[in-house]
Design a protein around this motif. Structure first.
Motif, short mmCIF file in Angstrom:
data_model
loop_
_atom_site.label_atom_id
_atom_site.label_comp_id
_atom_site.label_asym_id
_atom_site.label_seq_id
_atom_site.Cartn_x
_atom_site.Cartn_y
_atom_site.Cartn_z
N THR A 52 0.83 -1.19 0.00
CA THR A 52 0.00 0.00 0.00
C THR A 52 0.87 1.25 0.00
N ARG A 53 0.24 2.38 -0.19
CA ARG A 53 0.95 3.66 -0.13
C ARG A 53 1.46 3.88 1.29
N ARG A 56 -1.14 6.00 3.20
CA ARG A 56 -2.53 5.63 2.91
C ARG A 56 -2.62 4.11 2.83
N ASP A 58 -4.94 2.22 3.01
CA ASP A 58 -6.15 1.72 2.37
C ASP A 58 -6.06 1.79 0.85
N ARG A 59 -4.88 2.13 0.34
CA ARG A 59 -4.67 2.28 -1.12
C ARG A 59 -3.61 1.30 -1.62
#
Length: 120
Positions: A52-53, A56, A58-59
């Motif tokens: 993920t990022r 973030r 959730d990305r």
């Protein structure tokens, strides 16, 4: 708290819409390659580790590793840790039921209750 539908949609897009997502939970790697956020995604045919990022979690941005669906996620070690391949992941205790259900689906399906929200 369950991972939201937006996160599932991002995972589905990254994985190519090939299989149905069964379980998703966030995890933090605590060994090699160092501290990093991941999403563990269990589909009908595989267990995928999505990077993920940085800020973030959730990305998802890439598929870091993929394992056969018959890969056991547990046992859950003290401190909310699981070992998957050569990596160790830490996750919030609220996702312990998700890890248990993902394993039970393959290794003890008779113990699972019916899905109360099959449309999610």
């Amino acid at each position: 708290m369950a991972v939201g539908s937006a996160v599932r949609d991002r995972c589905r897009t990254l994985l190519g819409h090939q299989e149905e997502i069964r379980y998703v939970f966030p995890a933090l790697s605590v060994g090699p390659p160092g501290l990093a956020n991941f999403l563990i995604v269990v589909t009908d045919g595989a267990v995928s580790v999505l990077a993920t990022r940085m800020l973030r979690s959730d990305r998802p941005v890439s598929v870091y590793a993929t394992y056969p669906r018959a890969t056991r996620l547990g046992p859950i070690l003290p401190g909310g840790l699981i070992e998957l391949g050569t990596m160790t992941f830490e996750f919030d205790e609220e996702y312990a039921a998700v890890v248990g259900a993902a394993d039970a689906e393959v290794f003890a399906p008779e113990t699972l209750p019916l899905d109360p929200l099959p449309h999610l």
